[in-house]
Design a protein around this motif. Structure first.
Motif, PDB file in Angstrom:
ATOM      1  N   ASN A   1       0.828  -1.206   0.000  1.00 14.92           N
ATOM      2  CA  ASN A   1       0.000   0.000   0.000  1.00 14.92           C
ATOM      3  C   ASN A   1       0.863   1.256   0.000  1.00 14.92           C
ATOM      4  N   GLN A   2       1.975   1.212   0.752  1.00 15.48           N
ATOM      5  CA  GLN A   2       2.893   2.345   0.774  1.00 15.48           C
ATOM      6  C   GLN A   2       3.504   2.568  -0.605  1.00 15.48           C
TER       7      GLN A   2
ATOM      8  N   ASP B   1       2.180   1.647  -3.529  1.00 12.41           N
ATOM      9  CA  ASP B   1       1.139   2.124  -4.428  1.00 12.41           C
ATOM     10  C   ASP B   1       0.866   3.614  -4.210  1.00 12.41           C
ATOM     11  N   LYS B   2       0.889   4.039  -2.966  1.00 16.28           N
ATOM     12  CA  LYS B   2       0.676   5.448  -2.637  1.00 16.28           C
ATOM     13  C   LYS B   2       1.808   6.300  -3.187  1.00 16.28           C
TER      14      LYS B   2
ATOM     15  N   SER C   1       1.540   6.590  -6.977  1.00 13.06           N
ATOM     16  CA  SER C   1       0.471   7.493  -7.371  1.00 13.06           C
ATOM     17  C   SER C   1       0.898   8.952  -7.224  1.00 13.06           C
TER      18      SER C   1
END
Length: 208
Positions: free
Chosen positions: A198-199, A201-202, A205
Motif C-alpha cells: 500500500n505504501q 502504491d501510494k 500514485s
C-alpha cells in the motif's frame, strides 16, 4: 498503514540514509577506515543530490550508490526481526522485494528536498563490531544535525548498518514499527506485506 519512520526517511533529515542493520558480524574496522568510508560515501551522496540532471537520473544514481554502501538485504532481515522465523520462504522473498522498492521510492522523494546539503565527518568511536562515525549535516534553512553512522565490515568491505538521529536508532525504530503491524494483525506477516505494498502504491500514485 503509516510507518512513523521508514528506511531512509527519518535519516534523510540527516540527509539520505536510514536505519540499517546486518546479521553478518565481522572484525572491527579501524577508526581511519570507517571515517574515510563515511566521508567518501557522504561526499558522493552530496554530489548526486546537489548535481544536475533530472530527479529521475539522480534517483537512479542514488539507488546504485546506496546498494553499494548499505547492507540492504541484511537490513531487511533485521527489521523483520523475530518474524523471519514465521515467514514462509515466499513471504520472506516478497518482503525483501517490497523493502527494496520502498527504499527506492524514499530516495526518489528525498532528493527533491535536500539540494544544497553539506556533509562533515567529525570523529569515530568503537561500537559493537564496528565503528560509530559522527557527522554534521547542514541543510539550507535548517539547523545543523548531528548524525551517527554505524559502520561494520560486511562481505569484506565497510557498509552502513544503522543511522543514529537525535539519539534514536533508525533500525530499531523501523523494526518496532514492523512488529507492531504484524502483532496488531494476529501475528500475520502477510499484513505487513500488504501494508508495504500500500505504501508503494501510494508513492507511485504521488509520482504520477
Amino acid at each position: 498503514m503509516h510507518f512513523r519512520r521508514f528506511i531512509l526517511g527519518a535519516a534523510m533529515a540527516a540527509p539520505l540514509l536510514g536505519m540499517m542493520a546486518t546479521a553478518t558480524r565481522a572484525q572491527t574496522l579501524s577508526t581511519d577506515t570507517a571515517k574515510a568510508f563515511i566521508d567518501q560515501s557522504g561526499q558522493q551522496l552530496v554530489t548526486i543530490v546537489n548535481g544536475g540532471g533530472s530527479p529521475t537520473d539522480r534517483a537512479t544514481q542514488l539507488r546504485t550508490l546506496v546498494n553499494q554502501i548499505v547492507a540492504v538485504d541484511q537490513v531487511g532481515d533485521y527489521v523483520l526481526g523475530r518474524y523471519i522465523n514465521i515467514a514462509t520462504p515466499a513471504q520472506h522473498d516478497k518482503f525483501q522485494q517490497l523493502f527494496h522498492q520502498l527504499l527506492s521510492y524514499n530516495i526518489t522523494y528525498q532528493i527533491k528536498a535536500y539540494q544544497g546539503v553539506s556533509f562533515t565527518v567529525n570523529d569515530a568511536t568503537p561500537q559493537g563490531d564496528g565503528m560509530l562515525v559522527d557527522t554534521t549535516i547542514t541543510t539550507p534553512g535548517k539547523a545543523p544535525a548531528d548524525v551517527g553512522w554505524d559502520v561494520e565490515e560486511v562481505g569484506g568491505k565497510p557498509q552502513i548498518v544503522d543511522v543514529i538521529v537525535a539519539g534514536t536508532s533508525m533500525r530499531i525504530t523501523t523494526r518496532n514499527d514492523y512488529a507492531s503491524v504484524i502483532t496488531d494483525n494476529g501475528g500475520n506477516v502477510s499484513a505487513l506485506l500488504t501494508a508495504m505494498q500500500n505504501q508503494i502504491d501510494k508513492a507511485a500514485s504521488a509520482d504520477q
